[in-house]
Design a protein around this motif. Structure first.
Motif, PDB file in Angstrom:
ATOM      1  N   ASP A 112       0.824  -1.211   0.000  1.00 27.28           N
ATOM      2  CA  ASP A 112       0.000   0.000   0.000  1.00 27.28           C
ATOM      3  C   ASP A 112       0.856   1.258   0.000  1.00 27.28           C
ATOM      4  OD1 ASP A 112      -2.567  -1.371   0.317  1.00 27.28           O
ATOM      5  OD2 ASP A 112      -1.725  -1.974   2.246  1.00 27.28           O
ATOM      6  N   THR A 152       3.331   1.663   3.829  1.00 25.43           N
ATOM      7  CA  THR A 152       3.215   1.682   5.287  1.00 25.43           C
ATOM      8  C   THR A 152       4.511   1.170   5.925  1.00 25.43           C
ATOM      9  OG1 THR A 152       2.037  -0.384   4.986  1.00 25.43           O
ATOM     10  CG2 THR A 152       0.716   1.519   5.575  1.00 25.43           C
ATOM     11  N   VAL A 180       4.539 -10.880   7.349  1.00 26.14           N
ATOM     12  CA  VAL A 180       4.449  -9.421   7.468  1.00 26.14           C
ATOM     13  C   VAL A 180       3.125  -8.934   6.902  1.00 26.14           C
ATOM     14  CG1 VAL A 180       5.729  -8.949   5.322  1.00 26.14           C
ATOM     15  CG2 VAL A 180       5.652  -7.218   7.106  1.00 26.14           C
ATOM     16  N   GLN A 181       2.627  -9.653   5.892  1.00 28.20           N
ATOM     17  CA  GLN A 181       1.305  -9.333   5.349  1.00 28.20           C
ATOM     18  C   GLN A 181       0.799 -10.499   4.509  1.00 28.20           C
ATOM     19  OE1 GLN A 181       2.692  -6.046   2.399  1.00 28.20           O
ATOM     20  NE2 GLN A 181       1.066  -7.169   1.353  1.00 28.20           N
ATOM     21  N   ILE A 238      -1.511  -4.520   3.914  1.00 25.39           N
ATOM     22  CA  ILE A 238      -1.494  -3.992   5.279  1.00 25.39           C
ATOM     23  C   ILE A 238      -2.703  -3.102   5.581  1.00 25.39           C
ATOM     24  CG2 ILE A 238      -0.207  -2.458   6.844  1.00 25.39           C
ATOM     25  CD1 ILE A 238       2.375  -3.572   5.553  1.00 25.39           C
ATOM     26  N   VAL A 239      -3.058  -2.222   4.652  1.00 23.94           N
ATOM     27  CA  VAL A 239      -4.148  -1.281   4.931  1.00 23.94           C
ATOM     28  C   VAL A 239      -5.475  -2.021   5.127  1.00 23.94           C
ATOM     29  CG1 VAL A 239      -5.509   0.624   3.983  1.00 23.94           C
ATOM     30  CG2 VAL A 239      -3.012   0.704   3.846  1.00 23.94           C
ATOM     31  N   GLU A 240      -5.730  -3.015   4.262  1.00 27.79           N
ATOM     32  CA  GLU A 240      -6.975  -3.775   4.426  1.00 27.79           C
ATOM     33  C   GLU A 240      -6.975  -4.601   5.701  1.00 27.79           C
ATOM     34  OE1 GLU A 240      -8.307  -4.995   0.226  1.00 27.79           O
ATOM     35  OE2 GLU A 240      -9.400  -6.298   1.638  1.00 27.79           O
ATOM     36  N   THR A 296       1.099  -0.782  12.413  1.00 27.79           N
ATOM     37  CA  THR A 296       0.292   0.428  12.195  1.00 27.79           C
ATOM     38  C   THR A 296      -0.820   0.527  13.251  1.00 27.79           C
ATOM     39  OG1 THR A 296      -1.064  -0.732  10.537  1.00 27.79           O
ATOM     40  CG2 THR A 296       0.741   0.601   9.703  1.00 27.79           C
ATOM     41  N   THR A 318       4.764   6.046  10.831  1.00 26.60           N
ATOM     42  CA  THR A 318       4.157   5.365   9.687  1.00 26.60           C
ATOM     43  C   THR A 318       2.966   6.177   9.205  1.00 26.60           C
ATOM     44  OG1 THR A 318       3.343   3.217   8.882  1.00 26.60           O
ATOM     45  CG2 THR A 318       2.536   3.924  11.022  1.00 26.60           C
ATOM     46  N   PHE A 319       2.199   5.595   8.292  1.00 25.41           N
ATOM     47  CA  PHE A 319       0.924   6.172   7.895  1.00 25.41           C
ATOM     48  C   PHE A 319      -0.149   5.407   8.656  1.00 25.41           C
ATOM     49  CE2 PHE A 319      -2.887   6.275   5.285  1.00 25.41           C
ATOM     50  CZ  PHE A 319      -2.985   7.626   4.988  1.00 25.41           C
ATOM     51  N   PRO A 372      -3.689   4.100   8.821  1.00 30.43           N
ATOM     52  CA  PRO A 372      -4.831   3.937   7.912  1.00 30.43           C
ATOM     53  C   PRO A 372      -6.174   4.385   8.511  1.00 30.43           C
ATOM     54  CG  PRO A 372      -3.427   2.004   7.830  1.00 30.43           C
ATOM     55  CD  PRO A 372      -2.947   2.836   8.986  1.00 30.43           C
TER      56      PRO A 372
END
Lengths: 126, 364
Positions: A34, A59, B29-30, B35-37, B225, B314-315, B317
């Motif tokens: 993302d 991220t 890790v994903q 990651i966002v979902e 996150t 980080t960002f 979400p």
């Protein structure tokens, strides 16, 4: 008709006359995950082949974007700065990064065609 | 040293996980959705985390154990009730933190959950402090999974009757396929949730059962996150051997009696930090634009004085903006203070922010 080429640093270049449009490949966008931040070079900036010309951040981490050809930045795609997630949706289309006035067309010969790039990406997944 | 795998490794692989080495383990890790979902699914429904790399330590003992443990862990172990959990620290002599942990009073003594990267060193430190008078077991035959999100209670209740009546930071023994499992209502996401300690040979079956019921598998990426939005510290980044719990703004995690009486490693530093010699504080920072300030980014005052460092960024979400944590000089730590973050050579405007960034949703 524009011609599309690919670099080993996972950028694509679409060439029309002496202007190249540059972005990151589907493969690169997938790998990054993302995308949440994009930084583009300033218009008018001169950049060297394989030199840093932008940043993408997921991220997880920040990665540099490189220019596959030497030249002057003539235009940047502000829409992906406002909406970084758009890069994941259409990396090889509407979500291009910048346009560059090609200084030395012979540099294009060192880039790969689609078939060779896909093979390269498969062999170098990271 | 070879990287280790958790009992769920093959299951993660079958789900299409991307792996990274973490604290000596190959960890997901994903998963393919990203990651966002995964992050949003945990906030809106429920996610499953494999945290089996973390240390599960049992120390057996009674009143004498309480006396010895209180010398290295600054929580009130006299007052803690059976099956109650507390967030605390393993303290060093200088008032820094060897590790942050969750300690639970169990029938045989105390159960402690330790960070993966610290667990072997923790074991040595604790053994040393207890001078071999108590039995310690760091279990490698137990897995640990976390179920996190607003639907976690409803979902887990279908498999484990009675679990929904647990209160936050409380645990109990339950049974699955005729075997004992231990569940606490806790987590690391800012959501309601549970941590389930379960024998390795049962964990895949248990995880599959939850995933079949709609629970989304979540990797370490979204775990990071989620915890950052919740303002929770990551050991080795936001806290370490040279940060005191007071500097880390975690005074609440030291029980009142212990703050007053002391009697634990590093108390001199804690006491002086509480009595006016504190110079820096862990804070939240929100950049004004989209720039992400990651670990190591320098923080400056408006007048360009260097005042601190980002320790995680980080960002986020759910808050839909970049977020960071770090330390600044005390006089710049008030929420709303304007600061500058130096990212790739350029300074960017930001504001000191309240923590957590994301409002908690715990069941108490």
């Amino acid at each position: 008709m524009s011609e599309k080429k690919y670099s080993k640093k996972h950028e694509w270049v679409s060439i029309e006359g002496d202007i190249a449009t540059v972005g990151i490949t589907n493969h690169a966008a997938n790998l990054l995950g993302d995308i949440v931040f994009v930084e583009l070079p300033d218009k008018g900036k001169n950049v060297e082949k394989e030199g840093q010309a932008g940043v993408v951040e997921s991220t997880k981490a920040a990665s540099d974007v490189y220019t596959p050809v030497t030249g002057e930045i003539t235009e940047t795609n502000k829409s992906i700065v406002d909406d970084p997630a758009a890069v994941n949706k259409d990396p090889e289309g509407t979500s291009w990064f910048f346009k560059i006035k090609i200084k030395n067309k012979s540099e294009l010969n060192e880039l790969m065609n689609k078939t060779d790039y896909e093979k390269f990406a498969k062999e170098n997944p990271n | 040293m070879d990287t280790q795998k958790t009992a769920l490794y093959n299951y993660h692989k079958s789900l299409g996980a991307k792996f990274v080495p973490f604290a000596g383990y190959e960890m997901p890790v994903q998963y393919p959705s990203g990651i966002v979902e995964e992050h949003k699914a945990t906030r809106s429904k429920v996610g499953l985390f494999d945290v089996s790399h973390m240390g599960q330590l049992l120390i057996e003992g009674n009143e004498n154990l309480v006396i010895e443990l209180e010398k290295i862990i600054p929580t009130d172990l006299k007052k803690i009730k059976l099956n109650q959990s507390k967030y605390s620290f393993l303290m060093n002599k200088e008032g820094g933190i060897y590790d942050d942990l969750i300690i639970t009073k169990v029938e045989k003594g105390f159960s402690i959950i330790l960070n993966a990267a610290c667990k072997n060193n923790d074991l040595k430190i604790i053994k040393n402090a207890l001078r071999s008078k108590f039995k310690l077991t760091l279990y490698d035959n137990l897995s640990l999974i976390a179920l996190q999100g607003p639907k976690s209670s409803e979902i887990l209740e279908k498999t484990i009757r009675g679990v929904s009546s647990l209160k936050f930071m409380n645990g109990n023994k339950f049974s699955y396929n005729g075997r004992d499992i231990y569940i606490t209502r806790s987590g690391y996401t800012g959501e309601d949730g549970f941590e389930i300690s379960i024998p390795n040979e049962l964990v895949e079956d248990f995880a599959k059962r939850l995933v079949t019921q709609g629970v989304k598998p979540i990797g370490l990426g979204a775990r990071d996150t989620l915890r950052l939005e919740a303002g929770l510290c990551l050991y080795g980044h936001d806290i370490n051997e040279s940060t005191s719990p007071i500097e880390a703004n975690l005074k609440w995690a030291i029980s009142k009696r212990r703050r007053e009486e002391g009697g634990f490693a590093g108390y001199n530093k804690i006491k002086s930090d509480m009595n006016g010699s504190l110079t820096r504080l862990r804070i939240g920072v929100k950049p004004e634009g989209k720039i992400i300030a990651r670990e190591g980014v320098k923080i400056f005052s408006k007048d360009n004085e260097e005042i601190g460092l980002v320790t995680s960024g980080t960002f986020g979400p759910s808050v839909n903006q970049p977020i960071a944590m770090g330390y600044v000089k005390l006089k710049f730590s008030k929420p709303g203070t304007k600061v500058l973050l130096e990212v790739r050579g350029k300074k960017h405007e930001a504001n000191i922010s309240e923590l957590p960034f994301y409002k908690k949703n715990y069941v108490r």
